[in-house]
Design an enzyme around this catalytic site. Structure first.
Site, PDB file in Angstrom:
ATOM      1  N   GLU A 115       0.869  -1.067  -0.116  1.00  0.00           N
ATOM      2  CA  GLU A 115      -0.009  -0.029   0.033  1.00  0.00           C
ATOM      3  C   GLU A 115       0.787   1.365  -0.188  1.00  0.00           C
ATOM      4  O   GLU A 115       1.767   1.359   0.761  1.00  0.00           O
ATOM      5  CB  GLU A 115      -1.031   0.156   1.244  1.00  0.00           C
ATOM      6  CG  GLU A 115      -1.980   1.397   1.228  1.00  0.00           C
ATOM      7  CD  GLU A 115      -2.621   1.179   2.497  1.00  0.00           C
ATOM      8  OE1 GLU A 115      -2.938   0.317   3.156  1.00  0.00           O
ATOM      9  OE2 GLU A 115      -3.225   2.484   2.653  1.00  0.00           O
ATOM     10  N   GLU A 140       5.554   4.495   3.450  1.00  0.00           N
ATOM     11  CA  GLU A 140       4.761   6.015   3.760  1.00  0.00           C
ATOM     12  C   GLU A 140       6.136   6.769   4.354  1.00  0.00           C
ATOM     13  O   GLU A 140       6.920   6.196   5.069  1.00  0.00           O
ATOM     14  CB  GLU A 140       3.853   5.922   5.175  1.00  0.00           C
ATOM     15  CG  GLU A 140       3.148   7.364   5.601  1.00  0.00           C
ATOM     16  CD  GLU A 140       2.738   8.277   4.735  1.00  0.00           C
ATOM     17  OE1 GLU A 140       1.802   7.822   4.112  1.00  0.00           O
ATOM     18  OE2 GLU A 140       3.341   9.343   4.215  1.00  0.00           O
ATOM     19  N   ASP A 166      -1.772  12.112  -2.933  1.00  0.00           N
ATOM     20  CA  ASP A 166      -2.132  13.449  -3.107  1.00  0.00           C
ATOM     21  C   ASP A 166      -2.324  14.013  -4.626  1.00  0.00           C
ATOM     22  O   ASP A 166      -1.386  13.556  -5.366  1.00  0.00           O
ATOM     23  CB  ASP A 166      -0.463  14.240  -2.505  1.00  0.00           C
ATOM     24  CG  ASP A 166      -0.341  13.770  -0.949  1.00  0.00           C
ATOM     25  OD1 ASP A 166      -1.158  14.173  -0.209  1.00  0.00           O
ATOM     26  OD2 ASP A 166       0.674  13.280  -0.808  1.00  0.00           O
ATOM     27  N   ASP A 205     -10.442  11.220  -4.598  1.00  0.00           N
ATOM     28  CA  ASP A 205     -11.550  11.811  -4.229  1.00  0.00           C
ATOM     29  C   ASP A 205     -11.535  13.175  -5.142  1.00  0.00           C
ATOM     30  O   ASP A 205     -12.172  14.056  -4.917  1.00  0.00           O
ATOM     31  CB  ASP A 205     -11.727  12.492  -2.763  1.00  0.00           C
ATOM     32  CG  ASP A 205     -10.439  13.120  -2.353  1.00  0.00           C
ATOM     33  OD1 ASP A 205      -9.483  12.913  -2.650  1.00  0.00           O
ATOM     34  OD2 ASP A 205     -10.761  14.079  -1.689  1.00  0.00           O
ATOM     35  N   LYS A 234     -10.005   8.748   7.978  1.00  0.00           N
ATOM     36  CA  LYS A 234     -10.028  10.099   8.464  1.00  0.00           C
ATOM     37  C   LYS A 234     -10.261  11.052   7.290  1.00  0.00           C
ATOM     38  O   LYS A 234     -11.025  11.842   7.023  1.00  0.00           O
ATOM     39  CB  LYS A 234      -9.062  10.420   9.348  1.00  0.00           C
ATOM     40  CG  LYS A 234      -9.529  11.891  10.303  1.00  0.00           C
ATOM     41  CD  LYS A 234      -8.473  11.776  11.450  1.00  0.00           C
ATOM     42  CE  LYS A 234      -7.989  13.148  11.462  1.00  0.00           C
ATOM     43  NZ  LYS A 234      -6.743  13.421  12.349  1.00  0.00           N
ATOM     44  N   GLU A 293     -10.789  10.266   4.150  1.00  0.00           N
ATOM     45  CA  GLU A 293     -11.872  10.250   2.991  1.00  0.00           C
ATOM     46  C   GLU A 293     -13.285  10.769   3.825  1.00  0.00           C
ATOM     47  O   GLU A 293     -13.882  11.285   3.059  1.00  0.00           O
ATOM     48  CB  GLU A 293     -12.091   8.626   2.872  1.00  0.00           C
ATOM     49  CG  GLU A 293     -13.268   8.329   1.964  1.00  0.00           C
ATOM     50  CD  GLU A 293     -13.253   6.727   1.454  1.00  0.00           C
ATOM     51  OE1 GLU A 293     -12.423   6.198   1.974  1.00  0.00           O
ATOM     52  OE2 GLU A 293     -14.006   6.380   0.810  1.00  0.00           O
TER      53      GLU A 293
HETATM   54  C1  LIG Z   1      -3.481  12.207   1.279  1.00  0.00           C
HETATM   55  S1  LIG Z   1      -2.700  11.251   1.995  1.00  0.00           S
HETATM   56  C2  LIG Z   1      -3.695   9.738   2.115  1.00  0.00           C
HETATM   57  C3  LIG Z   1      -3.678   8.607   3.174  1.00  0.00           C
HETATM   58  C4  LIG Z   1      -4.117   7.466   3.297  1.00  0.00           C
HETATM   59  N1  LIG Z   1      -3.827   6.629   2.111  1.00  0.00           N
HETATM   60  C5  LIG Z   1      -5.612   7.679   3.596  1.00  0.00           C
HETATM   61  O1  LIG Z   1      -6.392   7.297   2.624  1.00  0.00           O
HETATM   62  O2  LIG Z   1      -5.920   8.291   4.588  1.00  0.00           O
HETATM   63  C6  LIG Z   1      -1.359  10.781   0.885  1.00  0.00           C
HETATM   64  C7  LIG Z   1      -0.145  10.162   1.704  1.00  0.00           C
HETATM   65  O3  LIG Z   1       0.694   9.541   0.666  1.00  0.00           O
HETATM   66  C8  LIG Z   1       1.988   9.644   1.191  1.00  0.00           C
HETATM   67  N2  LIG Z   1       2.818   9.611   0.095  1.00  0.00           N
HETATM   68  C9  LIG Z   1       2.948  10.435  -0.982  1.00  0.00           C
HETATM   69  N3  LIG Z   1       3.607  10.080  -1.906  1.00  0.00           N
HETATM   70  C10 LIG Z   1       4.347   9.067  -1.082  1.00  0.00           C
HETATM   71  C11 LIG Z   1       5.568   8.284  -1.833  1.00  0.00           C
HETATM   72  N4  LIG Z   1       6.039   8.473  -3.042  1.00  0.00           N
HETATM   73  N5  LIG Z   1       6.072   7.320  -0.855  1.00  0.00           N
HETATM   74  C12 LIG Z   1       5.486   7.094   0.319  1.00  0.00           C
HETATM   75  N6  LIG Z   1       4.355   7.824   0.701  1.00  0.00           N
HETATM   76  C13 LIG Z   1       3.819   9.115  -0.210  1.00  0.00           C
HETATM   77  C14 LIG Z   1       2.015  11.027   1.792  1.00  0.00           C
HETATM   78  O4  LIG Z   1       3.029  11.199   3.158  1.00  0.00           O
HETATM   79  C15 LIG Z   1       0.498  11.064   2.402  1.00  0.00           C
HETATM   80  O5  LIG Z   1       0.673  10.463   3.921  1.00  0.00           O
END
Ligand SMILES: C[S@@+](CC[C@H](N)C(=O)[O-])C[C@H]1O[C@@H](n2cnc3c(N)ncnc32)[C@H](O)[C@@H]1O
Length: 269
Positions: A91, A116, A166, A202, A248, A250
């Site tokens: 994931e 992460e 993101d 989203d 949270k 979502e």
């Molecule tokens: C918008 S958050 C969504 C988190 C989680 N999947 C959720 O649905 O609540 C996106 C996450 O992806 C992580 N992220 C973005 N690019 C990444 C990468 N290349 N490697 C690891 N994590 C990454 C960010 O640090 C962030 O915590």
């Protein structure tokens, strides 16, 4: 593998190297002997700081040596790490791990690696893993693109999950989006035949981009409506489950009235 790695370097952003002494051209993303990149590539994450609470710190110190690792350049021996041979799912950007933990508990026969960059997010998941005694999750801290490039062998993953990557909504930041043609190619290369890529977003603009880029990847076929396959989600013959708890993050999207688009592709030969 090299062709795919080269393709992945489209995210690399060249900055001038040292003025005089370099004799060989530097490869994008190459690392120094200390492990840091010799020059940066555009990343899909923001640098965020955040302290762990004392309880998180204690849990981290107890658990991390056995269930967590920093991302590196060495190929990963997942069977040795989990102590068994099982379908392997990663994931990407697992955040605080709400989905990771629930999906791992729902599928004890699957081994799940959460990746992460944000340590306080991982620390929440570490606490949950310890509290609930979840045995089938391991964690990698660092850039998931490095994991795909260096740590995961071709044809080895049963599933790849990317939930709410993101969106980088401003046009000038679109190059930072994780899901680009090169990342799709890497993911397709690392999946086994019949393996599954499951993405949720989203963000309407990013959803359009993901649909387009995914459709152009020849080794993936659509398995649900959003990917041009049959309606609904694949059924019981799918190698992994698709049920996600509402995170949270979502929840906020739901309250803001944003539609969630769910994409499911399968890897073909
Ligand atoms: C918008 S958050 C969504 C988190 C989680 N999947 C959720 O649905 O609540 C996106 C996450 O992806 C992580 N992220 C973005 N690019 C990444 C990468 N290349 N490697 C690891 N994590 C990454 C960010 O640090 C962030 O915590």
């Amino acid at each position: 593998m090299d062709a795919v790695n080269d393709a992945a370097n489209h995210t690399a952003e060249s900055v001038p190297g040292p003025p005089s002494t370099a004799t060989a051209p530097l490869e994008a993303g190459r690392r120094s002997p200390t492990g840091s990149r010799l020059y940066p590539r555009v990343t899909s994450f923001r640098s965020r700081r955040g302290a762990l609470t004392p309880n998180q710190r204690q849990s981290w110190e107890r658990m991390w040596p056995s269930i967590g690792r920093e991302v590196g350049d060495e190929p990963l021996d997942a069977e040795a790490w989990f102590g068994r041979r099982a379908p392997l799912v990663i994931e990407i950007g697992c955040g605080t791990g709400t989905a990771t933990a629930a999906m791992a508990q729902a599928e004890p026969h699957v081994d799940l690696i959460g990746i992460e960059v944000y340590q306080p997010g991982l620390a929440q998941l570490v606490q949950r893993i310890e509290r609930d005694g979840i045995g089938n999750i391991r964690l990698l801290r660092g850039d998931a693109v490095d994991v795909l490039e260096h740590m995961i062998a071709p044809d080895s993953l049963t599933g790849v999950r990317v939930f709410f990557p993101d969106p980088w909504p401003k046009s000038r930041h679109h190059k930072r989006r994780l899901l680009q043609p090169a990342t799709f190619a890497l993911i397709a290369d690392r999946l086994i035949t019949g393996g599954v890529l499951h993405v949720a977003t989203d963000h309407a603009g990013y959803a359009g981009h993901i649909a387009e880029v995914g459709a152009a990847q020849p080794r993936l076929i659509g398995l649900n409506e959003a990917t041009g396959g049959a309606g609904g989600a694949p059924g019981a013959d799918a190698p992994i489950g698709f049920e996600r708890p509402v995170t949270k993050f979502e929840g906020k999207a739901h309250r803001a009235g944003s539609a969630i688009t769910e994409f499911i592709w399968g890897k073909i030969k």
